[in-house]
Scaffold this active site. Sequence first.
Site, PDB file in Angstrom:
ATOM      1  N   SER A 274       0.844  -1.195   0.000  1.00  0.00           N
ATOM      2  CA  SER A 274       0.000   0.000   0.000  1.00  0.00           C
ATOM      3  C   SER A 274       0.879   1.245   0.000  1.00  0.00           C
ATOM      4  CB  SER A 274      -0.869   0.019   1.255  1.00  0.00           C
ATOM      5  OG  SER A 274      -0.071   0.200   2.413  1.00  0.00           O
ATOM      6  N   ASP A 275       0.386   2.306  -0.615  1.00  0.00           N
ATOM      7  CA  ASP A 275       1.014   3.601  -0.395  1.00  0.00           C
ATOM      8  C   ASP A 275       0.825   3.918   1.094  1.00  0.00           C
ATOM      9  OD1 ASP A 275       2.266   6.036  -0.670  1.00  0.00           O
ATOM     10  OD2 ASP A 275       1.114   6.658  -2.421  1.00  0.00           O
TER      11      ASP A 275
END
Length: 858
Positions: A274-275
């Site tokens: 994930s960012d």
Amino acid sequence: MRISGWQVTLAALSGVYGQEAYSPPKYPSPWANGEGDWAIAYQKAVQFVSQLNLAEKVNLTTGTGWQLGQCVGETGSVPRLNFRGLCLQDGPLGIRFADYISAFPAGINVGATWDRKLSYLRGKAMGEESRDKGIDVLLGPSAGPLGRFPDGGRNWEGYSPDPVLSGILMAETIKGIQDEGIIATAKHYLLNEQEQFRQGSEDGFEVADAISANVDDKTLHELYLWPFADAVRAGVVSIMCSYNQINNSYGCGNSYLLNYVLKEELGFQGFVMSDWGAHHSGVGSAMAGLDMSMPGDITFDSGTSFWGTNLTVAVLNGTVPQWRVDDMAVRILSTFYKVGRDQVQIPVNFDSWTRDTEGPLHFVVNETWTKINDHVDVRRDHAKIARQVAAASAVLLKNVDGALPLTGKERFVGVFGEDAGSNPLGPNGCPDRGCDNGTLAMGWGSGTADFPYLITPEQAIGAEVVKNGGVFAAITSGGAIKESKDVARQADTCLVFGNADSGEGYISVDGNGGDRNNLTLWQNAEAIIDAVASECNNTIVVLHSVGPVVVEDWVEHPNITAVLWAGLPGQESGNALVDVLYGKVNPGGKTPFTWGKSRKDWGNEIVRTPNNGAGAPQDNFSDGIFIDYRHFDQADLTPRWEFGFGLSYTTFKFSDLTVEPINAPPYTPTQGHTKHAPTFGRTDGKPSDFVFPEDEIRRIPLFVYPYLNSTDLEESANDPDYGLPTEDYVPEGALDSSPQPLHPAGGAPGGNPRLYDPVARVSVTVTNTGNVAGDEVPQVYVSLGGPDDAPKVLRGFDRITLQPGESKRWTVELTRRDVSNWDVASQNWVVTEHPKRVFVGNSSRNLPLQAPLNLSIQ
Ligand SMILES: *[C@@H]1O[C@H](CO)[C@@H](O)[C@H](O)[C@H]1NC(C)=O
Ligand SMILES: *[C@@H]1O[C@H](CO)[C@@H](O)[C@H](O)[C@H]1NC(C)=O
Ligand SMILES: *[C@@H]1O[C@H](CO)[C@@H](O)[C@H](O)[C@H]1NC(C)=O
Ligand SMILES: *[C@@H]1O[C@H](CO)[C@@H](O)[C@H](O)[C@H]1NC(C)=O
Ligand SMILES: *[C@@H]1O[C@H](CO)[C@@H](O)[C@H](O)[C@H]1NC(C)=O
Ligand SMILES: *[C@@H]1O[C@H](CO)[C@@H](O)[C@H](O)[C@H]1NC(C)=O
Ligand SMILES: *[C@@H]1O[C@H](CO)[C@@H](O)[C@H](O)[C@H]1NC(C)=O
Ligand SMILES: *[C@@H]1O[C@H](CO)[C@@H](O)[C@H](O)[C@H]1NC(C)=O
Ligand SMILES: *[C@@H]1O[C@H](CO)[C@@H](O)[C@H](O)[C@H]1NC(C)=O
Ligand SMILES: *[C@@H]1O[C@H](CO)[C@@H](O)[C@H](O)[C@H]1NC(C)=O
Ligand SMILES: *[C@@H]1O[C@H](CO)[C@@H](O)[C@H](O)[C@H]1NC(C)=O
């Protein structure tokens, strides 16, 4: 309750959101199988993961929390097997938050080089530097945003709004990084085209969720996904999912994009992370195809996590199947072996949060003081590459009567504009380059690195003029109109500098919250240009900008004899500029984006205010594939400078175009089924095995662990929603571990291997018809011929060097994918019946040669 990810998918399906775009649910999450050239890495990973217990597997999937380790992201470790946590570090132009590193030219400059080799060498240099600092995962390169909006904040981190230019150069950067044993990350997947609302509420606007990029399947495949397919095919081992929603489902919880498109169709064998803070649900994202949560905590330093303890609990209570967690672990470990990290890993020897030698190992809680920075100089001779890329990326846009190159015989050279000089606060004076003081050599945000030094134009040009025996004056105050005029009146050569900046949404500069507010110059540069041009009949404008600027107010001024775009050139800015200005390097860069005459010419707009009440702002990508030059061509608008354009100090001729069909095997949709989902290692874990081992490890506050607090799962999870019936949040099919049908367009990393068969050979002769050696970029465009197609799309290019009078025969092979369209119904690529043509030249609007594209394939 915050509705997110898969929950929205289910809600949308049941009609809660009415007419809003939705993302079709796609389950189960595909398990890696070691296809393509992943077999050995996969086997080693399986062997390793088979030795792990549940907490150890979970440790690999979850970050330990923001600023709790030395790197911007760190996973948990497996001390029992001497496997340290992975160190993840930004970014796409060099190592962020470190000393004695190189600050390379930005991605957009690599785009302007059109040079595969330089893209590779820059990637390799970044890989070497990462390796020597102890980094495992470098968080770059970027092709998302692709550059749909000219004013989008982070376009400069990537290469170009053209997917082919972007994809080819991105693939080379990835190979360069990974050849040095570093895990490269293609990001941001997908459609993070604007900064505003990327994470939800901001700038005083309250909205329930992040902006939704609503895109149709054809546009997805023919435009935004294209460079990611190239990245996967080139072997990229990690992918970062984006903050925004796509069809009202979060990027890191979108099963259609992660499970179906990335892992099934593109056959991606690595892991999806994930960012930072883009993870929005525990069970949902695990089912939707996320493999690693970064930085691990729900909000920075909350001490809680969607995974960590929760993932251990979710497996123990039977909600998330073990095969899914095993797959996450195998995917992560496969990448480790695939790039050879088992051969080259060294201890982390820097710290992101301080440049001091001593400091806390766990910064945010100020614990465990020790020596954390060895100040290792990892630069080698990379300044040479930085300078070479910067010079090769300069685009000569206007040059009247040979105003450039300068001869060295100029008697009085004046330099004007704040952008020529230094930042009074120092090159790294503003954190993450969050200001526009002095010359611009990178944008702002997480895609930056600290300059080891920054050679300004003022320094480098001044030194050159003095060496040549000339007179030199630089006025670098944007307010000094009168003083600038006074010097311009005396000088025979006037160089005026202007810039335009942008960056990532967590910093705002002069009211620009990431995306640019306008397409004009900053630092009062237009007034300086006018002032100087009114007094000096040899005014040369140099631009440092993150993308296009509108130049109409001044570009045709009769005293402006040349315009040069230098982009974001990095640490060697001034030196590379002198190389080009004085003709030591003949400019051969081509603009990687279109320069329109006014903002409205681009025909689309950033969503700047909420347009869906308190709901997530909606961004309908109704421009489809028609962005940048495709739009200008379609709408028949004349740009100032077209995509692919750039002048040289010499001239070139194109002749003798031939287009020959190549026989290729017929296109066969991939058929068959996967194997049953495998599990690895012990499956008999019970809660008591995973209670926090207080007697073995000291608990660090806020640190994210895989452990339970007690044998009571609900108490350990501490989630008010714990234990809701699974049919409410486990999507249909998500638990199905039986063999699954293969995607017809899949079959190997990058998609069906037959897509990459060459189907036509295009050859042309390029001749240097001038008096000096120079580089030319032959460009091949194809018209696919259908009513919904762009007039032409770039499909091949190369950068070639030619001596005066020299000719070279240049050949490029078009692949099946190059001549295909995405067919939504069959979910596959098809070659349509529409007549196709090939165009060749040196810009998207200078294409002197063309021919029909006849194919002999089925
Ligand atoms: C988004 O919705 C459009 C229109 O229904 C559909 O064509 C497309 O496949 C969807 N894309 C994703 C990623 O969900
Ligand atoms: C998980 O990672 C943490 C941090 O590296 C480490 O302290 C802990 O021992 C690891 N747990 C297991 C079960 O390996
Ligand atoms: C588990 O996840 C929920 C949100 O789904 C969160 O509220 C809770 O704090 C998490 N638990 C732990 C131990 O991190
Ligand atoms: C299982 O654990 C997860 C993570 O804490 C939780 O979200 C879920 O509600 C639990 N399911 C059941 C059926 O207890
Ligand atoms: C952090 O810890 C160090 C050493 O224990 C101490 O000297 C320092 O004052 C602490 N800093 C803060 C901000 O608490
Ligand atoms: C540097 O930039 C900041 C932010 O844009 C601005 O407020 C400040 O005046 C500038 N400082 C100098 C010394 O130029
Ligand atoms: C455009 O934005 C820049 C940076 O905020 C600013 O300096 C400039 O004055 C603006 N241009 C116009 C025409 O408003
Ligand atoms: C061009 O420069 C000359 C000085 O060399 C000046 O006299 C003239 O007015 C300038 N032209 C314009 C249009 O400003
Ligand atoms: C600029 O003006 C000077 C002095 O009047 C003249 O010698 C020169 O030819 C002019 N240059 C151009 C490019 O017009
Ligand atoms: C986006 O498209 C949907 C479906 O076509 C439409 O209902 C909605 O009004 C559009 N939203 C905007 C902001 O244009
Ligand atoms: C688990 O125990 C630790 C230490 O007592 C405490 O800080 C933490 O809040 C507990 N977690 C949960 C979810 O109760």
